[in-house]
Scaffold this motif. Structure first.
Motif, PDB file in Angstrom:
ATOM      1  N   ASP A 194      -2.947   9.577   5.693  1.00  0.00           N
ATOM      2  CA  ASP A 194      -2.153   8.604   7.136  1.00  0.00           C
ATOM      3  C   ASP A 194      -2.706   8.908   8.013  1.00  0.00           C
ATOM      4  O   ASP A 194      -3.469   9.554   7.730  1.00  0.00           O
ATOM      5  N   HIS A 198       5.123   8.297   8.784  1.00  0.00           N
ATOM      6  CA  HIS A 198       4.392   7.899   8.051  1.00  0.00           C
ATOM      7  C   HIS A 198       3.497   6.779   7.534  1.00  0.00           C
ATOM      8  O   HIS A 198       4.797   5.886   7.911  1.00  0.00           O
ATOM      9  N   TYR A 199       2.784   6.231   7.648  1.00  0.00           N
ATOM     10  CA  TYR A 199       2.589   4.566   7.062  1.00  0.00           C
ATOM     11  C   TYR A 199       2.512   3.695   7.919  1.00  0.00           C
ATOM     12  O   TYR A 199       2.653   2.320   8.244  1.00  0.00           O
ATOM     13  N   TRP A 224      -2.724   4.304   3.518  1.00  0.00           N
ATOM     14  CA  TRP A 224      -1.657   5.374   2.331  1.00  0.00           C
ATOM     15  C   TRP A 224      -2.510   4.657   1.260  1.00  0.00           C
ATOM     16  O   TRP A 224      -2.932   4.895   0.228  1.00  0.00           O
TER      17      TRP A 224
END
Length: 1007
Positions: A257, A308-309, A315
């Motif tokens: 990430d 995250h993301y 990712w």
């Protein structure tokens, strides 16, 4: 998202239209006849290999270091890099780019707000991803709620809100099959029971005690069936439960990430940065090691973490390469297969393995992530916010009920536009595991309170509209929200006013009203015009320059209804507040210091002013009980471990607490309507011990704060009760306000505990009650909010009421728990109540649970100036009393939910509040059958549809995966649901039944 951001639950017609649209879109993508073949959408696996399920996910706290809105919009990156709107944008784009990819999302508070901002085309694309099983929702609550400090009814409400958003938006394909509590700090048995009753097939979490986890890995019990109720017939509350291997983080070295620093996958062998072969070998190795702790040829790896993301391509691009490279090794003899998956798809493979699983029957408290690191401080952190949350839950039920009873006029009436949606959403946000827990930054805690306050304002408009409609007269209703500190401008200035007592319980109730007033003589009239006995006492010490009188009178209200009392100030000259007697300094009572009513006699030591003995006059019981305040000095780290006490962690510097003071300045108040002992321990700690006529409990109203920390010691304040009861190391606590669990000091039921913290390691969450017993006599303490508590020696109970700490405990919040008060730098003052009950074990089982229920939904008081009302129909007198029920419910049955669901539909929940064998002395633990058809005065039920607990699927169509257990037997056969008769609805002990009721409104429900 913030309380005002999201639309309220749609009407029934809109729900049907949305569900039909979602079903049509999903046709051909795994959905048939509106039902979703959820597990058939899962990716193929290799039966002869070890299948490694990669679970791409993000964990998005609904407030923690930043407020809810700051997290959504990505503001204040100087605090934390996190922007949820960008995460969802990026994830959807990445999923649309490659059909093999999958992702799960959890927090519907964020998703619902994002969804409203999307174009029609984007919404259609997302619906297709959901129908294909590539974007799956896990958990599905408005938030991922805490499990220690939450009340069961509030959990149900927030889950209902989130799951029904998914149902209305995506139909059956949007319904989560898996509960996903990866971050809460310990796990309650009642939470698992509620999840099972909501229809979940399984439950995964990340945090459990480090000693417990080590033992489970060795014994291959990282996954088992949780039997989450001692009362409901298995498998009704059975839930397959799995412990995730890495908490909720990715394996070491595999985090890709923007927030991570691990090396990307470099698969070009000509590059000097080439690392593909090393990563493949590393992955094969850690997969093999992890598989040793699990029982099937399927394991999971959580690929994601907090927020995250935001750039999902990072990712997915690296995971794409990893999957391709690892699976390429199969041609060389590798037996490891890696794939994009979801928790539900992983669960499906476990179920198909058809193994026999061990059974767990206790809970996962307390949680420790290492020696001397018990997460038991948050059971009490931010006690004022915890109380506000509990009060807000009660007011939401009042708001929901009156919206049903008064109909459309409750929403749009003489006071403007009312709404229950704002408070419903704010309450849902408050259940988040960094909200009610008290583990957020101070400015975030302030924002949680702001959202609740905004919800209260909208609900107060609704309540005013509803009361005017039901009464038949428009009044200038006033809400005095500071009665806990004896402030109410109307009652302190007006010569005439009305007190409207609304009772949200389905049983009639008697309550003592206390109002701050201006003078010392008042006349109170009942709804029928009869004189009601009343008295005025000075709540400050006699002779004080600050005259603080309070009016006291007994009142009653019918079930699900209100009573209106009229109060008139009488001419007076000089107040005569010689209630009885007082002591100061070394002066002591030469006489006995006693308060008493017809049920209880409470004696205090005349030399110290402290509680000495309680007698239950009905049972002929007499028990010496001492009570005092103590404080633990918070650890700042020591030679054994650097861990300090903070918002999450409770770690006292020594096991023996300091007695605050062994005596109290004492004042005795004896009136016909109340008897009180006022105890003043220090300038920052006082208590009133109180008995009203007819009361079967002793009320202890404590005021603590600002806690002094000028000596550089953080302090954790407890109220401790000591008796000579022989309790054999055992005590009992509630689980989220429902079933009772036995606790044993320095003991865990399923593993051998190496106790490193004899105080903190024995603390448990107390949501409503804690008790001790010697098998004959039971002493119970009821709480008015969630607190930490324990019994650290036989015959003793303690509850932590306040914490003020100087250091951060290094769990991420980055602030000391040093709450400000009304003036900067002074510290927070908290006021609360403990109810002390003494009875035989048989009688306590019934009476103490009933009293806890009355406290949770105590009457709500609304005020109005007298003589300023405007009748809706001239010549028609306004009602002074109203009940929404034609008859009260039996004492074993609680009306848990009555809420608007559609134009002619009501959401109705009923629960049996007793456990099996509990209350048997009064025959209260037997099944109860009710006639609901004509129960309500505002409507008649014409049809009932029973649903799961969260009201998002009909019970007749609800199926769950079944599991073989070590207790014997295989999966239970699915039994057809019996025909539902509204005139004969039966509840078994501890059962909650949820209905969507089609209703016909009474012609006279509006005045």
């Amino acid at each position: 998202m913030a309380a005002g951001c999201c639309a309220r639950v749609p009407g029934l017609l809109l729900q049907l239209l949305l569900a039909a649209a979602a079903a049509a879109l999903c046709a051909g993508a795994g959905a048939q006849d509106g039902r979703c073949d959820y597990y058939e959408l899962c990716p193929a696996t290799q039966p002869s290999m070890l299948n490694v399920h990669l679970l791409p996910h993000t964990h998005d706290d609904v407030g923690w270091l930043k407020t809810v809105d700051q997290y959504y919009y990505g503001a204040r990156d100087n605090i934390q890099r996190a922007g949820v709107q960008y995460i969802l944008d990026s994830v959807v784009s990445a999923l649309l780019a490659d059909e093999s990819r999958r992702f799960i999302y959890v927090e519907i508070a964020f998703f619902s707000y994002w969804w409203k901002q999307q174009t029609a085309q984007m919404q259609q694309d997302v619906r297709r991803l959901v129908c294909q099983g590539r974007l799956q929702f896990a958990n599905g609550g408005w938030v991922m709620n805490d499990e220690a400090t939450t009340y069961y009814a509030a959990i149900i409400d927030q889950m209902t809100l989130g799951l029904n958003f998914l149902k209305d938006t995506f139909g059956d394909c949007g319904r989560p099959r898996v509960a996903w509590h990866i971050d809460p700090f310990g796990h309650s048995r009642e939470q698992a029971s509620l999840f099972a009753q909501m229809g979940f097939d399984g439950y995964f979490f990340g945090r459990l005690d480090y000693q417990d986890k080590n033992k489970r890995k060795i014994q291959k019990e990282m996954e088992q069936v949780w039997r989450a109720s001692a009362n409901l017939q298995p498998p009704q509350a059975d839930l397959f439960t799995g412990v995730l291997p890495n908490g909720y983080n990715p394996p070491s070295n595999l985090c890709w990430d923007v927030l991570c620093s691990d090396y990307p996958v470099v698969d070009d062998p000509d590059s000097p940065e080439y690392n593909a072969e090393m990563l493949v070998n590393y992955f094969l190795n850690i997969s093999t090691i992890q598989a040793q702790y699990y029982r099937t040829n399927h394991i999971v790896m959580t690929m994601g973490s907090d927020f995250h993301y935001e750039n999902a391509n990072m990712w997915f691009k690296n995971m794409d390469k990893l999957i391709q490279m690892v699976n390429a090794q199969q041609s060389k003899g590798s037996l490891i297969n890696v794939l994009y998956s979801t928790p539900a798809c992983y669960l499906w493979q476990l179920n198909k393995a058809n193994l026999t699983w061990t059974v767990k029957q206790d809970d996962f408290f307390p949680y420790a992530d290492g020696p001397h690191q018990f997460w038991t401080g948050y059971f009490t952190s931010r006690p004022a916010l915890k109380r506000y949350e509990r009060l807000s839950h009660k007011f939401l039920q009042v708001c929901n009920q009156l919206e049903v009873l008064a109909g459309p006029l409750a929403l749009t009436g003489p006071y403007g536009q009312g709404s229950s949606a704002h408070l419903r959403q704010a309450m849902a946000v408050a259940q988040h595991h960094d909200a009610v827990t008290g583990t957020s930054k101070q400015h975030v805690a302030d924002d949680y309170a702001r959202q609740l306050a905004a919800g209260w304002e909208k609900c107060q408009v609704l309540v005013s509209n509803a009361l005017a409609s039901l009464r038949g007269s428009k009044e200038d209703f006033v809400f005095c929200n500071q009665l806990n500190i004896s402030v109410c401008p109307l009652t302190q200035t007006a010569s005439h006013f009305q007190a409207v007592l609304y009772n949200p319980l389905a049983w009639g109730i008697t309550w003592t009203v206390r109002l701050p007033v201006k003078d010392w003589a008042y006349h109170v009239r009942s709804p029928s015009g009869q004189t009601v006995p009343s008295e005025v006492i000075d709540v400050l010490s006699e002779g004080s320059e600050n005259f603080r009188p309070e009016l006291i009178f007994p009142a009653s209200a019918p079930p699900l209804g209100f009573s209106i009392y009229s109060v008139t100030r009488l001419p007076s000259k000089t107040p005569k507040f010689r209630d009885c007697c007082s002591t100061s300094g070394a002066q002591r009572f030469s006489q006995s210091l006693v308060i008493q009513n017809e049920h209880l006699r409470v004696t205090f030591d005349p030399n110290t002013g402290l509680l000495q003995e309680i007698e239950n006059l009905d049972r002929g019981l007499r028990l010496p009980v001492s009570q005092a305040f103590y404080w633990y000095n918070a650890s700042s780290g020591d030679f054994m471990h650097p861990q300090v006490s903070g918002a999450y962690i409770f770690r006292p510097a020594q096991t023996k607490p300091f007695l605050l003071r062994h005596w109290a300045n004492t004042r005795l108040v004896k009136k016909a309507l109340v008897q009180e002992v006022h105890q003043n321990f220090t300038a920052w700690c006082s208590q009133v011990v109180r008995l009203y006529p007819g009361q079967r409990h002793v009320e202890l109203e404590w005021t603590v704060g600002p806690v002094p920390v000028g000596d550089d010691w953080g302090k954790e304040i407890i109220s401790r009760f000591d008796t000579q009861l022989k309790t054999n190391g055992r005590f009992y606590t509630d689980s989220n306000g429902r079933e009772i669990l036995e606790r044993r000091r320095n003991y865990r039921p399923t593993w051998d505990l190496n106790q490193t913290e004899p105080v903190a390691g024995n603390y448990y969450p107390i949501n409503s009650r804690i008790y001790i017993t010697d098998g004959q006599i039971q002493l119970t303490v009821l709480t008015d909010r969630s607190q930490g508590g324990s019994s650290l020696r036989d015959g003793s109970l303690e509850l932590m009421v306040h914490r003020r700490l100087l250091l951060d405990d290094n769990r991420g919040v980055g602030e000391a728990l040093l709450e400000p008060g009304d003036w900067p730098g002074t510290g927070l003052v908290v006021r609360g109540r403990h109810l002390l009950l003494l009875d035989t074990v048989e009688a306590a089982a019934a009476g103490h649970r009933l009293q806890a229920q009355r406290e949770a939904l105590a009457p709500h008081l609304v005020l109005a100036p007298m003589g300023q009302g405007t009748p809706y129909s001239p010549g028609t007198p306004a009602l002074t009393q109203f009940s929404g029920l034609r008859r009260e419910l039996p004492p074993a049955v609680h009306l848990l939910t009555l809420a608007h669901w559609g134009p002619d539909t009501v959401l109705l929940r009923l629960e049996h509040i007793f456990e099996r064998e509990e209350g048997s002395m009064f025959n209260l633990s037997q099944p109860v059958t009710l006639d609901l058809q004509d129960l309500f005065s505002a409507f008649t039920i014409s049809h009932l549809e029973e649903t799961t607990l969260s009201a998002d699927q009909p019970l007749s169509k609800a199926t769950r995966l079944q599991w073989r257990t070590s207790t014997g037997g295989g999966p239970a056969p699915v039994q057809p649901a019996p025909a539902l008769d509204p005139s004969a609805v039966t509840l078994q002990p501890m059962e909650i039944r949820t209905f969507l009721a089609s209703v016909t409104w009474s012609k006279d429900r509006h005045r």
